[in-house]
Design a protein around this motif. Structure first.
Motif, short mmCIF file in Angstrom:
data_model
loop_
_atom_site.label_atom_id
_atom_site.label_comp_id
_atom_site.label_asym_id
_atom_site.label_seq_id
_atom_site.Cartn_x
_atom_site.Cartn_y
_atom_site.Cartn_z
N THR A 351 6.11 5.43 -0.65
CA THR A 351 5.19 4.64 -1.47
C THR A 351 5.62 4.66 -2.93
OG1 THR A 351 3.35 5.06 0.03
CG2 THR A 351 2.79 4.40 -2.21
N ARG A 352 6.02 5.83 -3.41
CA ARG A 352 6.47 5.93 -4.80
C ARG A 352 7.74 5.13 -5.03
NH1 ARG A 352 11.18 8.40 -6.45
NH2 ARG A 352 10.68 10.25 -5.22
N ARG A 353 8.67 5.19 -4.09
CA ARG A 353 9.91 4.43 -4.23
C ARG A 353 9.63 2.92 -4.20
NH1 ARG A 353 13.62 8.22 -0.13
NH2 ARG A 353 13.74 10.01 -1.57
N ALA A 355 6.94 1.49 -5.20
CA ALA A 355 6.31 1.14 -6.49
C ALA A 355 7.37 0.98 -7.59
CB ALA A 355 5.29 2.20 -6.87
N GLU A 356 8.38 1.83 -7.58
CA GLU A 356 9.45 1.72 -8.58
C GLU A 356 10.18 0.38 -8.44
OE1 GLU A 356 12.13 4.87 -9.62
OE2 GLU A 356 10.88 6.36 -8.61
#
Length: 440
Positions: A351-353, A355-356
């Motif tokens: 999820t964080r990747r 978002a980036e």
């Protein structure tokens, strides 16, 4: 006697959209009344997707919602999720018919014959039987049609169920597709989007080539624009690029999946190219069409993807500077080789990747659209009006807004692009409304 009301619900891709539109025409021609997806109906048809677990869940929730809203309605489910998990769908309360992709063309007949309530009927969902081609194109949109030119895929990438849901690559003959394009033109639509599972693999059935198809469609009178919805990088050849660059009809707009910017991960995914080959294909497009819209698909969180792999992907995409990124967190699909791979990536990391990359996409798309401010371009305006404004797209897929003018709808207008708003829409001033060209 009041005719039966039927509504349609499409999940997933443009290919499904073209198929649903064709199913709807069959029902209307058979005397049924098509109603809105939110209206009360006697029959509810769902064309399902199974690209991710979220897509599967969305289909199940939709079935339950439709049954609550229309408890007496016949619910028929077809499409990729129906193909892969027919018994699970049949067990959901309210489902009457589950039809695999091979017999999607029989859905109208099956529903018309279906009488009474009883155990859900499941038809033709065996993978080995996926040999038929369901011819389809969309109608209803005054401006644009989606024409299905190919179905199935032979690639068997490690994360994908499409080969099992859609079968092997197959297609209609070019002559039949040209006839369908002429029908679209006769209905007044100006633009056709070519759709398929692996569009560039066209010709497996007939021995023709994708380039042969493009050349034939280019000759169809009444169609002013074509777009290729998606094409694998290894199938985007120089002759195809050169043809699109020279054609007055094929738009400078390419949707090309990469899935990862790490060669190690591409190998695990069983993709058919390297990052170097992908970059070379993008460079070839830009040499021929410097301002082409390039959209790229990418998956984050594939098993084994390290932070270094992700950083390689991020840096690679930032260097390519496409116009848009379509970003998908990895979704494990039962029966695919990726299920057995070690080193699963935690959902929070994926999820964080994602978002980036979404933030990168915003910057890239803004830069692509901003380059057009102060220039002129041709825009095909659509019929939708919001807040007194109309919207349309340039050939290379920049979205343009202008004060609503009914005379501009479904016409290719010359427009001055004067500003860009916070949504990256370009403010347009119509210079030439295209009336003379439209009437020619």
């Amino acid at each position: 006697m009041q005719p039966c009301r039927v509504n349609f619900h499409t999940l997933g891709c443009k290919l499904n959209f073209s198929e649903t539109s064709t199913l709807a025409r069959q029902f209307v021609e058979g005397g049924f009344v098509r109603v809105a997806p939110t209206a009360e109906a006697d029959i509810c048809v769902i064309n399902s997707c199974s690209v991710t677990e979220h897509a599967d869940k969305k289909c199940r929730n939709l079935i339950r919602r439709l049954h609550r809203r229309n408890p007496q309605a016949i619910i028929a489910v077809t499409g990729c999720y129906a193909q892969l998990a027919p018994q699970r769908i049949a067990a959901i309360e309210g489902v009457d018919l589950v039809l695999g992709n091979n017999d999607k063309g029989d859905l109208y007949r099956r529903v018309a014959e279906l009488a009474g309530k009883g155990p859900a009927q499941v038809y033709s969902c065996a993978t080995e039987e996926l040999t038929r081609f369901f011819a389809a194109f969309s109608t209803g949109d005054r401006t644009r049609a989606f024409l299905k030119v190919q179905d199935g895929c032979d690639y068997k990438c490690a994360y994908c169920t499409i080969h099992y849901a859609r079968g092997s690559s197959r297609n209609q003959p070019i002559a039949e597709l040209v006839a369908e394009a002429r029908r679209i033109a006769a209905a007044g639509q100006r633009e056709i989007v070519l759709t398929g599972v692996n569009t560039g693999d066209f010709g497996r059935t007939t021995g023709e080539t994708f380039l042969d198809l493009l050349r034939a469609l280019d000759e169809v009178e009444g169609i002013d624009r074509y777009r290729i919805s998606s094409i694998e990088p290894n199938l985007l050849t120089d002759p195809i690029i050169d043809f699109c660059a020279a054609s007055s009809k094929f738009r400078h707009h390419f949707h090309i999946p990469i899935q990862s910017g790490s060669d190690r991960i591409l190998g695990l995914m069983r993709r058919r190219y390297t990052t170097a080959r992908f970059a070379e294909r993008i460079a070839s497009v830009r040499r021929a069409m410097p301002d082409a819209f390039i959209g790229i698909d990418v998956i984050v969180g594939f098993p084994g993807e390290t932070e270094a792999d992700f950083r390689a992907t991020y840096d690679f995409l930032a260097g390519l500077a496409p116009a848009f990124l379509h970003i998908f967190p990895f979704s494990e699909r039962p029966g695919t080789p990726a299920v057995e791979l070690p080193d699963k990536v935690p959902a929070a990391v994926a999820t964080r990747r994602a978002a980036e990359l979404e933030e990168l996409c915003v910057r890239l798309h803004a830069a692509f659209c901003a380059r057009a401010v102060g220039t002129e371009d041709e825009v095909l305006f659509e019929s939708t009006m919001r807040g007194g404004r109309m919207f349309g797209f340039t050939g290379n897929y920049r979205r343009v807004t202008a004060p609503y003018d009914r005379g501009c709808i479904n016409r290719i207008c010359r427009v001055k692009l004067v500003a860009m708003d916070e949504n990256h829409d370009l403010e347009g001033v119509v210079i030439d409304d295209g009336a003379a060209k439209s009437e020619a």
